[in-house]
Design a protein around this motif. Structure first.
Motif, PDB file in Angstrom:
ATOM      1  N   GLY B 169      12.070 -16.676  33.745  1.00 46.97           N
ATOM      2  CA  GLY B 169      10.892 -16.503  32.891  1.00 46.97           C
ATOM      3  C   GLY B 169      11.293 -16.047  31.498  1.00 46.97           C
ATOM      4  N   SER B 170      12.287 -15.147  31.437  1.00 48.77           N
ATOM      5  CA  SER B 170      12.689 -14.643  30.120  1.00 48.77           C
ATOM      6  C   SER B 170      13.426 -15.726  29.335  1.00 48.77           C
ATOM      7  N   VAL B 171      14.118 -16.651  30.066  1.00 46.56           N
ATOM      8  CA  VAL B 171      14.789 -17.771  29.392  1.00 46.56           C
ATOM      9  C   VAL B 171      13.736 -18.623  28.696  1.00 46.56           C
ATOM     10  N   GLN B 172      12.643 -18.908  29.436  1.00 41.45           N
ATOM     11  CA  GLN B 172      11.578 -19.729  28.835  1.00 41.45           C
ATOM     12  C   GLN B 172      10.992 -19.036  27.611  1.00 41.45           C
ATOM     13  N   LYS B 173      10.766 -17.713  27.741  1.00 43.31           N
ATOM     14  CA  LYS B 173      10.180 -16.986  26.604  1.00 43.31           C
ATOM     15  C   LYS B 173      11.095 -17.053  25.386  1.00 43.31           C
ATOM     16  N   THR B 174      12.405 -16.852  25.616  1.00 39.60           N
ATOM     17  CA  THR B 174      13.359 -16.854  24.500  1.00 39.60           C
ATOM     18  C   THR B 174      13.405 -18.232  23.848  1.00 39.60           C
ATOM     19  N   LEU B 175      13.503 -19.283  24.697  1.00 42.45           N
ATOM     20  CA  LEU B 175      13.644 -20.632  24.129  1.00 42.45           C
ATOM     21  C   LEU B 175      12.350 -21.131  23.486  1.00 42.45           C
ATOM     22  N   ASN B 176      11.202 -20.698  24.027  1.00 44.20           N
ATOM     23  CA  ASN B 176       9.921 -21.095  23.428  1.00 44.20           C
ATOM     24  C   ASN B 176       9.826 -20.615  21.992  1.00 44.20           C
ATOM     25  N   ALA B 177      10.480 -19.486  21.712  1.00 43.91           N
ATOM     26  CA  ALA B 177      10.415 -18.911  20.378  1.00 43.91           C
ATOM     27  C   ALA B 177      11.188 -19.779  19.379  1.00 43.91           C
ATOM     28  N   ASP B 178      12.138 -20.598  19.898  1.00 49.74           N
ATOM     29  CA  ASP B 178      12.926 -21.465  19.029  1.00 49.74           C
ATOM     30  C   ASP B 178      12.182 -22.790  18.834  1.00 49.74           C
ATOM     31  N   ALA B 179      11.659 -23.023  17.626  1.00 48.28           N
ATOM     32  CA  ALA B 179      10.803 -24.189  17.370  1.00 48.28           C
ATOM     33  C   ALA B 179      11.560 -25.508  17.468  1.00 48.28           C
ATOM     34  N   GLY B 180      12.889 -25.469  17.458  1.00 43.98           N
ATOM     35  CA  GLY B 180      13.685 -26.693  17.468  1.00 43.98           C
ATOM     36  C   GLY B 180      13.637 -27.456  18.780  1.00 43.98           C
ATOM     37  N   TYR B 181      13.247 -26.797  19.864  1.00 42.79           N
ATOM     38  CA  TYR B 181      13.278 -27.467  21.171  1.00 42.79           C
ATOM     39  C   TYR B 181      11.898 -27.920  21.593  1.00 42.79           C
ATOM     40  N   ASN B 182      11.900 -29.012  22.374  1.00 48.28           N
ATOM     41  CA  ASN B 182      10.636 -29.491  22.943  1.00 48.28           C
ATOM     42  C   ASN B 182      10.266 -28.579  24.118  1.00 48.28           C
ATOM     43  N   ILE B 183       9.094 -28.009  24.034  1.00 49.71           N
ATOM     44  CA  ILE B 183       8.677 -27.021  25.029  1.00 49.71           C
ATOM     45  C   ILE B 183       8.576 -27.619  26.449  1.00 49.71           C
ATOM     46  N   TYR B 184       8.214 -28.910  26.521  1.00 52.45           N
ATOM     47  CA  TYR B 184       8.074 -29.542  27.840  1.00 52.45           C
ATOM     48  C   TYR B 184       9.442 -29.745  28.503  1.00 52.45           C
ATOM     49  N   VAL B 185      10.473 -29.985  27.655  1.00 53.46           N
ATOM     50  CA  VAL B 185      11.821 -30.152  28.217  1.00 53.46           C
ATOM     51  C   VAL B 185      12.316 -28.808  28.771  1.00 53.46           C
ATOM     52  N   ILE B 186      12.036 -27.735  28.015  1.00 55.56           N
ATOM     53  CA  ILE B 186      12.418 -26.399  28.507  1.00 55.56           C
ATOM     54  C   ILE B 186      11.727 -26.159  29.863  1.00 55.56           C
ATOM     55  N   PHE B 187      10.435 -26.454  29.895  1.00 50.73           N
ATOM     56  CA  PHE B 187       9.656 -26.245  31.119  1.00 50.73           C
ATOM     57  C   PHE B 187      10.233 -27.062  32.274  1.00 50.73           C
ATOM     58  N   ALA B 188      10.612 -28.318  31.970  1.00 51.28           N
ATOM     59  CA  ALA B 188      11.141 -29.195  33.028  1.00 51.28           C
ATOM     60  C   ALA B 188      12.418 -28.600  33.638  1.00 51.28           C
ATOM     61  N   TRP B 189      13.326 -28.076  32.779  1.00 49.92           N
ATOM     62  CA  TRP B 189      14.569 -27.493  33.311  1.00 49.92           C
ATOM     63  C   TRP B 189      14.301 -26.218  34.106  1.00 49.92           C
ATOM     64  N   ILE B 190      13.370 -25.413  33.600  1.00 52.74           N
ATOM     65  CA  ILE B 190      13.008 -24.184  34.338  1.00 52.74           C
ATOM     66  C   ILE B 190      12.418 -24.589  35.701  1.00 52.74           C
ATOM     67  N   ALA B 191      11.562 -25.651  35.685  1.00 48.85           N
ATOM     68  CA  ALA B 191      10.947 -26.118  36.935  1.00 48.85           C
ATOM     69  C   ALA B 191      12.030 -26.550  37.921  1.00 48.85           C
ATOM     70  N   VAL B 192      13.053 -27.274  37.416  1.00 54.12           N
ATOM     71  CA  VAL B 192      14.142 -27.722  38.297  1.00 54.12           C
ATOM     72  C   VAL B 192      14.818 -26.507  38.943  1.00 54.12           C
ATOM     73  N   CYS B 193      15.062 -25.464  38.139  1.00 54.88           N
ATOM     74  CA  CYS B 193      15.721 -24.249  38.665  1.00 54.88           C
ATOM     75  C   CYS B 193      14.877 -23.625  39.780  1.00 54.88           C
ATOM     76  N   TYR B 194      13.567 -23.508  39.542  1.00 59.13           N
ATOM     77  CA  TYR B 194      12.701 -22.892  40.559  1.00 59.13           C
ATOM     78  C   TYR B 194      12.634 -23.755  41.810  1.00 59.13           C
ATOM     79  N   ILE B 195      12.595 -25.083  41.603  1.00 59.49           N
ATOM     80  CA  ILE B 195      12.511 -25.975  42.771  1.00 59.49           C
ATOM     81  C   ILE B 195      13.786 -25.831  43.617  1.00 59.49           C
ATOM     82  N   ILE B 196      14.959 -25.692  42.952  1.00 67.40           N
ATOM     83  CA  ILE B 196      16.210 -25.490  43.700  1.00 67.40           C
ATOM     84  C   ILE B 196      16.109 -24.198  44.529  1.00 67.40           C
TER      85      ILE B 196
END
Lengths: 290, 216
Positions: B169-196
């Protein structure tokens, strides 16, 4: 199985022994409470001045505002999640394979994702200026998926003869579902549906993390803004006051679930249960939120 | 710009943080939950009252509020210097223990009465009956709901990100703050981690269920 089967009905000696154990455990528990009370007192948490602000009508209004915001969020999310649950359950029971697959994917995905992460995403990507909708939609997607499974298990638990008889009378599929299966499923699953609503109510507090001004957010803001007394902030009074409100709200909803469960059990009068004994309790117990 | 390769160390740390938090909280929840379940069926009324109070209070308290109680309550008791990770373990473990207790109690209720009666008739004590006869059989019924509770626990660890604990959760919060990344891609990787993580937990519990089913 009643708990008393685990041990004999206490005789005179066992009664004395139980009283000794009871006395000792009461002393230990009271001692622990006294220690906590003593420590809180020693660190100045019980100073009367910390409670002064709770006397003002301004404070009452702020608490009431927070409570109303929480209840409004809960009401919208509850209605939407039950509606989404019904739609997804119907889709999961559809005769059309693509519809079934799509509904299964949606349900499994939203049940697997942490609710807070979804709320964060909705907040950051879409509803930056409207945190309420990030919270409501997050709650709806997660709880709707769980409600869908509750509805589905309820519909599957209705004896097959019921739908067979309805089809034999010439009813269409929609009529069988709406007139025969759903009313019976809702009746047997109502305690589980309400238990899941308790989870929805508790989860409205996640709005606190996206700075949505619901009850818990108001509580913390209130404790932070209150002038510290002898260097102590009014956090413990806040936890006691706001914690009690949450516990009372959830207990009221849980009691409704228990009451409905008792009522439906009594009205069945010996008819075979639509689902195995304890399964409703297990669904409710497993519902500890997302 | 690839979110995962650019921030692999952060993702790894977050993933391991979530796994560690889940494992330690699960251990605390299982130990406490079993103990409280034993209290709830105990012949000593004071312990039964304590068990009921524990379950009622914790099941009706929002987890975020419990985090606040732990993070504000321990310093207020003069117990300062606790790491936020251990405070999160305490909040998550205590909260989940109330639900584990109820799953075990439901399991105990499904064990046939004759099993306990037989144990009593050969002179076994309360603790022997509970520990050697009833609980091992109750475990079979209790394990599937406990598995669901552990998955819910893994997802609930995300709340710890609001209390300065490093996890997904804190990874998502930190990366969301960086405007350079697509928020949905961050979410997708976090989702993969949780699904694992959730797949691993459900696999573990399915293994456990199968082992107990063979023993039956």
């Amino acid at each position: 199985m009643s708990a008393s089967v685990l041990y004999d009905v206490p005789g005179p000696k066992a009664k004395v022994r139980n009283r000794i154990y009871g006395g000792l455990s009461t002393v230990v528990l009271l001692g622990l409470l006294a220690f906590i009370g003593y420590k809180l007192d020693a660190t100045g948490q019980f100073q009367a001045e910390l409670w002064d602000d709770y006397e003002y009508s301004n404070t009452h209004e702020r608490i009431l505002d927070g409570l109303l915001t929480t209840l409004k969020t809960f009401a919208i999310a509850a209605v939407l999640s039950v509606a989404l649950g019904a739609v997804l359950a119907a889709a999961r029971l559809s005769d059309h394979r693509p519809v079934r697959w799509l509904a299964t994917t949606v349900v499994e995905f939203f049940r697997a994702m942490p609710l807070l992460i979804m709320i964060f995403l909705l907040f950051a990507a879409v509803f930056t200026s409207e945190p309420m909708w990030a919270l409501v939609i997050g709650l709806t997607l997660y709880n709707g998926s769980v409600q869908a499974e509750i509805f589905r298990s309820g519909i599957n638990a209705v004896p097959k003869g019921q739908s067979e008889a309805a089809y034999a009378l010439g009813l269409r599929k929609t009529q069988v579902m709406t007139s025969v299966l759903i009313p019976q499923a809702v009746r047997s699953m109502l305690p589980s549906i309400i238990s899941q609503l308790v989870v929805t109510l508790k989860d409205t507090s996640l709005g606190f993390i996206i700075l949505y001004e619901e009850l818990l957010f108001v509580g913390r803001a209130f404790a932070q803004q209150t002038e510290p007394v002898n260097g102590v902030y009014a956090f413990i009074p806040m936890v006691i006051v706001f914690g009690s409100i949450y516990i009372l709200l959830c207990l009221a909803l849980s009691s409704l679930a228990t009451w409905v469960e008792r009522r439906t059990k009594r009205s069945r009068k010996g008819a075979p249960p639509a689902m195995p004994k304890n399964s409703a309790a297990l669904v409710a117990d497993a519902g500890q939120g997302g | 710009m690839n979110v995962l390769s650019d921030n692999f160390a952060m993702f790894r740390e977050g993933f391991l943080g979530t796994v560690e938090l889940t494992a330690l909280s699960a251990l605390l929840a299982l130990v406490l939950g079993t103990l409280i379940a034993a209290f709830r069926v105990s012949p000593v009324p004071a312990l039964r009252v304590f068990g009921t109070a524990w379950v009622t209070l914790l099941r009706n308290t929002p987890l975020v509020l419990l985090f606040l109680v732990v993070t504000l309550g321990l310093p207020a008791l003069g117990l300062k210097g606790w790491d936020s990770f251990w405070l999160a373990v305490m909040a998550l473990g205590c909260y989940t223990s109330a639900f584990v207790c109820e799953a075990i109690r439901s399991g105990i209720n499904t064990v046939p009465v004759g099993q306990a009666e037989a144990a009593r008739s050969i002179g076994m004590t309360f603790s022997q009956t509970l520990g050697q006869i009833v609980l091992p059989q109750a475990a079979r019924t209790a394990i599937p709901p406990i598995g669901s509770l552990m998955i819910a626990l893994a997802k609930n660890t995300a709340i710890a990100s609001g209390f300065n604990v490093t996890e997904l959760g804190s990874v998502q919060k930190t990366l969301n703050a960086d405007a350079g990344y697509n928020i949905y891609v961050i979410f997708a990787w976090i989702a993969v981690c949780y699904i694992i993580i959730t797949f691993a937990i459900s696999g573990l519990f399915r293994l456990l269920e199968n082992r107990l089913a063979v023993a039956r």
